[in-house]
Scaffold this motif. Structure first.
Motif, PDB file in Angstrom:
ATOM      1  N   ALA A 135      39.707  40.948  43.388  1.00 36.98           N
ATOM      2  CA  ALA A 135      39.328  39.814  42.539  1.00 36.98           C
ATOM      3  C   ALA A 135      40.494  39.413  41.643  1.00 36.98           C
ATOM      4  O   ALA A 135      40.775  38.221  41.463  1.00 36.98           O
ATOM      5  CB  ALA A 135      38.101  40.161  41.699  1.00 36.98           C
ATOM      6  N   LEU A 136      41.191  40.397  41.100  1.00 39.54           N
ATOM      7  CA  LEU A 136      42.355  40.090  40.267  1.00 39.54           C
ATOM      8  C   LEU A 136      43.425  39.374  41.080  1.00 39.54           C
ATOM      9  O   LEU A 136      44.050  38.418  40.610  1.00 39.54           O
ATOM     10  CB  LEU A 136      42.930  41.369  39.654  1.00 39.54           C
TER      11      LEU A 136
ATOM     12  N   ARG B 134      38.533  36.848  32.133  1.00 37.55           N
ATOM     13  CA  ARG B 134      39.563  37.304  33.055  1.00 37.55           C
ATOM     14  C   ARG B 134      40.344  38.480  32.489  1.00 37.55           C
ATOM     15  O   ARG B 134      40.612  39.465  33.183  1.00 37.55           O
ATOM     16  CB  ARG B 134      40.540  36.158  33.358  1.00 37.55           C
TER      17      ARG B 134
ATOM     18  N   ARG C 264      37.359  46.231  44.948  1.00 41.28           N
ATOM     19  CA  ARG C 264      36.802  44.898  44.720  1.00 41.28           C
ATOM     20  C   ARG C 264      37.400  44.276  43.461  1.00 41.28           C
ATOM     21  O   ARG C 264      37.755  43.092  43.440  1.00 41.28           O
ATOM     22  CB  ARG C 264      35.279  44.972  44.625  1.00 41.28           C
ATOM     23  N   ILE C 265      37.510  45.070  42.429  1.00 39.90           N
ATOM     24  CA  ILE C 265      38.112  44.556  41.194  1.00 39.90           C
ATOM     25  C   ILE C 265      39.557  44.143  41.449  1.00 39.90           C
ATOM     26  O   ILE C 265      40.007  43.077  41.018  1.00 39.90           O
ATOM     27  CB  ILE C 265      38.052  45.616  40.078  1.00 39.90           C
TER      28      ILE C 265
ATOM     29  N   TYR D 258      39.991  46.930  34.963  1.00 37.87           N
ATOM     30  CA  TYR D 258      40.732  47.449  36.118  1.00 37.87           C
ATOM     31  C   TYR D 258      41.590  48.642  35.728  1.00 37.87           C
ATOM     32  O   TYR D 258      41.592  49.677  36.398  1.00 37.87           O
ATOM     33  CB  TYR D 258      41.593  46.333  36.705  1.00 37.87           C
TER      34      TYR D 258
ATOM     35  N   ALA E 130      33.662  39.556  39.274  1.00 37.52           N
ATOM     36  CA  ALA E 130      34.530  39.994  40.370  1.00 37.52           C
ATOM     37  C   ALA E 130      33.878  39.736  41.731  1.00 37.52           C
ATOM     38  O   ALA E 130      34.515  39.208  42.649  1.00 37.52           O
ATOM     39  CB  ALA E 130      34.857  41.481  40.215  1.00 37.52           C
TER      40      ALA E 130
ATOM     41  N   LEU F  41      38.442  41.597  32.703  1.00 35.44           N
ATOM     42  CA  LEU F  41      38.466  42.210  34.034  1.00 35.44           C
ATOM     43  C   LEU F  41      39.756  43.000  34.237  1.00 35.44           C
ATOM     44  O   LEU F  41      39.743  44.093  34.811  1.00 35.44           O
ATOM     45  CB  LEU F  41      38.318  41.142  35.125  1.00 35.44           C
TER      46      LEU F  41
END
Lengths: 197, 197
Positions: free
Chosen positions: B109-110, B63, B105-106, B70, B25, B66
């Motif tokens: 990033a997504l 991905r 931040r996560i 999340y 991320a 992540l």
DNA sequence: GTCTATAGATAGATAGAC
DNA sequence: GTCTATCTATCTATAGAC
């Protein structure tokens, strides 16, 4: 540049650069930055990789070309707005949800490549935002300008998250501007009676 | 999962997955999706590429990992919110500007990898948004829920565009929530007197 | 101005030792 | 669980023909 707004026909030499930039932006939006390779961009614009590299000698130049193009298109849109006499705040909210328009697509593409690129891309986005803020500030003052910009950007984000696939409207209400525009109206009223700041 | 909120110490086997996801991320945010290669992610997390691929056998799995993470972190944050008794709308606006928090931040990033990925990433973001909307709707009703979400997302976007580099505050007011929170207060008042819908 | 061919670097992923 | 090769594909960019 001599006659802004009058774009040359597609395929024209003068328009190759534009075709390539649009192909780049659309690829970034539809398949992601990773898929927007020189090969893919060239193919989408109908030229070879060598042809692309004549106009943009590197990926970096291609990105910077898109940033430059964004500022040009922004100029055109602002001219159009001023000519129309519409409220800048309303215009900003309304157009933010129109993720199919060329300027919104270019903007979204810049956002997508922003952190992969030089600071210039980020600065370009800030500059565009500042231009809008300036227009809106004249109309609404500092307080509301900030929230109008924030609303517009939130609308644009949600329109993008919802509406890729079906070419119609957004999949949810979050990517539309109707509520925000009504809010703006309500605020004008509210403000007429009592000061917000 | 047995004791949510109590994350194992860094370096622990049980925590390797988390370290890898955070490294992924942060790389996406700092240097862009393109730079977040398996090599780079592994190096940042302090393992070899082979080590990474043991936990996540492909980029796609990374991905999706992540996205899953999340939703887990979102659960934790909502628990925290409910325990605190704070207004969900205010919480959403306030945390949206905190681009340094792990969850923000996560999320960012997504958003950045969303259009490069399977629809699952996009759907995860929609699901997260819906969870927030549900909480806010109980408090404020349909009209204001939409604008609060839009405001929060716009704040998060601007905080990101402004504030990468200096670790302090945002470079402009657009990435802060103060004005939006005041607006919310004003709206509650306004609404107390006259109905908005 | 646009093309093909190709060099050089690096990506994702597999195999197998430890 | 983590590592070191290594295969294969693909990317950016250059050189040079047309």
């Amino acid at each position: 540049m001599t006659s802004p707004g009058a774009a040359p026909a597609a395929g024209t030499e003068r328009n190759r650069r534009r075709d390539l930039l649009i192909a780049f932006a659309d690829l970034v939006l539809e398949e992601g930055e990773r898929a927007a390779t020189l090969d893919a961009v060239a193919a989408r614009a109908g030229v070879s990789k060598g042809g692309l590299l004549y106009h943009f000698p590197s990926q970096r130049k291609l990105r910077h070309g898109l940033a430059e193009f964004y500022l040009q298109q922004l100029d055109l849109e602002i001219e159009e707005l001023l000519a129309s006499g519409e409220s800048p705040a309303r215009w900003y909210l309304r157009t933010s949800s129109d993720y199919l328009s060329e300027l919104e697509r270019i903007t979204a593409a810049l956002v997508a490549i922003e952190n992969t690129s030089t600071d210039e891309i980020r600065e370009t986005l800030q500059r565009g935002r500042d231009r809008w803020a300036e227009l809106i500030r004249d109309e609404l003052g500092d307080d509301l300008t900030v929230v109008v910009i924030q609303l517009g950007d939130g609308i644009a984000y949600n329109a993008q998250v919802d509406g890729t696939g079906d070419a119609g409207g957004s999949a949810s209400e979050f990517g539309t501007s109707a509520r925000a525009e009504r809010l703006l109206d309500a605020l004008r009223e509210y403000r007429a009676s009592e000061s917000m700041s």
